[in-house]
Design an enzyme around this catalytic site. Structure first.
Site, mmCIF file in Angstrom:
data_model
loop_
_atom_site.group_PDB
_atom_site.id
_atom_site.type_symbol
_atom_site.label_atom_id
_atom_site.label_comp_id
_atom_site.label_asym_id
_atom_site.label_seq_id
_atom_site.Cartn_x
_atom_site.Cartn_y
_atom_site.Cartn_z
ATOM 1 N N ASP A 187 0.841 -1.200 0.000
ATOM 2 C CA ASP A 187 0.000 0.000 0.000
ATOM 3 C C ASP A 187 0.877 1.252 0.000
ATOM 4 O O ASP A 187 0.595 2.237 -0.685
ATOM 5 C CB ASP A 187 -0.914 -0.015 1.233
ATOM 6 C CG ASP A 187 -1.656 -1.334 1.344
ATOM 7 O OD1 ASP A 187 -2.480 -1.622 0.477
ATOM 8 O OD2 ASP A 187 -1.361 -2.104 2.292
ATOM 9 N N HIS B 27 -4.427 -3.356 6.608
ATOM 10 C CA HIS B 27 -4.265 -3.626 5.170
ATOM 11 C C HIS B 27 -5.639 -4.035 4.639
ATOM 12 O O HIS B 27 -5.944 -5.202 4.430
ATOM 13 C CB HIS B 27 -3.247 -4.743 4.920
ATOM 14 C CG HIS B 27 -3.289 -5.215 3.491
ATOM 15 N ND1 HIS B 27 -2.890 -4.438 2.435
ATOM 16 C CD2 HIS B 27 -3.731 -6.376 2.938
ATOM 17 C CE1 HIS B 27 -3.078 -5.096 1.314
ATOM 18 N NE2 HIS B 27 -3.589 -6.269 1.577
#
Ligand code: NAX
Length: 436
Positions: free
Chosen positions: A264, A292
């Protein structure tokens, strides 16, 4: 002593190799540093020459590969030789540069476990590890690949391909469906294997499957991995799987159990680089806070870009807060889904590459002035509830991460950080309810 006698030739060799440079070393300090580096190479290649060096009063701190291959920070690398008494500061010598042209395989191999190695991330990840992308181009590795019995044949196929690729750094491959064999002696464990959510399945059913996988693999790691093994959980729900692993491997220090949010983080760097048309390597210090999952908060408030006029804040260069507070955040949050839509498969090469980035920075250290995002055990920093595995900005040194402290948090960020923490608390409760 005749001019043909070995001792005469030896004396000449010694005079040329050491006495002349040594004299210059005293006279010309800058030249001395070059001599010092050269001598290290010569000594490693020709140990018998050490004797006359000692006789002439030079102290040798031998360069060895005894530094633990893991938990080794670049700053810890040995200063290869010191004169006694030291007349001038010694320049630390970059270790790999010394051994490269003599014995690049001198280090002990590091054992790296990849679970779910027959899957698509595993298939992208194992060649990266075998090529030195995770632990360095001078670090031999032994790969341990673990999967479940239905994937045993495919796993063996991956092993065959690893052999066929003839990676010079790869010193062995263990391909197994036995968790004990897979975990034995490993220094790094990358946990990619897990149970995916299938159509019609409740969230709780998927959580139950993964909790039971991570509980049993925690036990195997705790009993059989090398002391101080570093663990990275990739499989989803990554933060909560890591938390379960921590719970069931109490003797593994909590600092050694992390989860992957670097993908990410890298996605956020990529979006800024595209927006500003600058190389991604010029962008740094974005942050992924929290889970996440799509509740994560990609934050650019502390991010910087290298420009010809020095480092500039991302906000100053983008000049569009509406984009940064809206589309940028949702693009990063939804990037996984966009990849699935386009590829009909989830991210694999970027996930594998980010897993390498995560371990590399953890083991070898983050560059000065740069922080990265890692899912780590919360100590309550930034008022994030302690006891969650939450993604924070961290720096790494000497094989340990530390949460970057003291960053100012604005009101919007606070709300988003709390929201993702809330989701993690719910996941934790769900995971514990699956245990009972
Ligand atoms: P695949 O389904 O291709 O591979 C998973 C592999 O795990 C399979 O080979 C399967 O047999 C194996 N496996 C299942 N149970 C196991 C067990 N008990 N022990 C060992 N191996 C086991 O999935 P893939 O695309 O490789 O993704 C793997 C995991 O990564 C998924 O959970 C996925 O959601 C997660 N991801 C996490 C990311 C992150 O940034 N944290 C991003 C990428 C990815 O979505």
């Amino acid at each position: 002593m005749s001019s043909e006698s070995p001792s005469f030739l030896y004396s000449i060799a010694f005079f040329v190799a050491f006495a002349i440079p040594e004299a210059l070393n005293i006279l010309l300090p800058a030249f001395g540093d070059a001599v010092t580096q050269r001598r290290v190479k010569v000594e490693r290649a020709y140990p018998p020459l050490l004797l006359p060096v000692i006789v002439t009063g030079v102290t040798v701190e031998k360069v060895t590969s005894s530094i633990s291959p893991i938990n080794r920070d670049r700053s810890e690398l040995p200063k290869a030789i010191t004169h006694e008494p030291p007349q001038k500061p010694q320049i630390p010598i970059h270790f790999p540069a010394i051994i490269d042209d003599l014995d690049p395989m001198a280090k002990e191999p590091v054992r790296v476990l990849v679970t779910g190695a027959a899957g698509q991330i595993g298939y992208a990840l194992v060649p990266m590890i075998a090529r030195g992308i995770m632990l360095g181009a001078d670090q031999p590795v032994i790969l341990h690949m673990l999967d479940i019995p239905p994937a045993a044949e495919a796993l063996n196929g991956v092993k065959m391909e690893l052999i066929d690729a003839a990676f010079p750094l790869l010193k062995g491959v263990v391909a197994t469906t036995d968790a004990v064999e897979g975990c034995t002696g490993v220094n790094v464990a990358v946990m990619v294997g897990g149970f995916p959510r299938k159509e019609g399945m409740e969230r709780k059913d998927v959580m139950t499957k993964n909790v039971s996988i991570y509980k049993s693999q925690a036990t195997a790691l705790e009993k059989h991995a090398a002391p101080n093994c570093k663990v990275l959980v990739v499989a989803n729900p990554a933060n909560t799987n890591a938390l379960i692993l921590k719970e069931f491997a109490p003797s593994i220090p909590e600092k050694n159990i992390t989860c992957l949010t670097r993908l990410d983080h890298n996605r956020a760097l990529g979006q800024i680089s595209e927006r500003l048309s600058v190389p991604v390597s010029d962008v740094k210090n974005v942050i992924i806070w929290g889970n996440h999952s799509s509740s994560q908060y990609p934050d650019v408030n502390h991010a910087k870009v290298q420009t010809s006029a020095g480092e500039k804040p991302v906000r100053e260069l983008v000049k569009n807060d509406e984009y940064l507070n809206g589309e940028f955040i949702t693009t990063v949050q939804q990037r996984g889904a966009a990849i699935i839509k386009a590829r009909k498969l989830s991210s694999a090469l970027s996930a594998a590459s980010s897993a390498c980035d995560h371990i590399r920075d953890w083991v070898l250290g983050t560059p000065e002035g740069t922080f990265v995002s890692m899912g780590v055990y919360s100590d309550g920093s930034y008022d994030v509830p302690a006891g969650l595995i939450y993604s924070f900005p961290v720096t790494c040194r000497n094989g340990e991460w530390s949460i970057v402290q003291g960053l100012p948090i604005d009101e919007m960020s606070r709300k988003k950080m709390d929201l993702t923490a809330e989701e993690l608390k719910e996941e934790k409760d769900l995971a514990y309810s699956c245990l009972s």
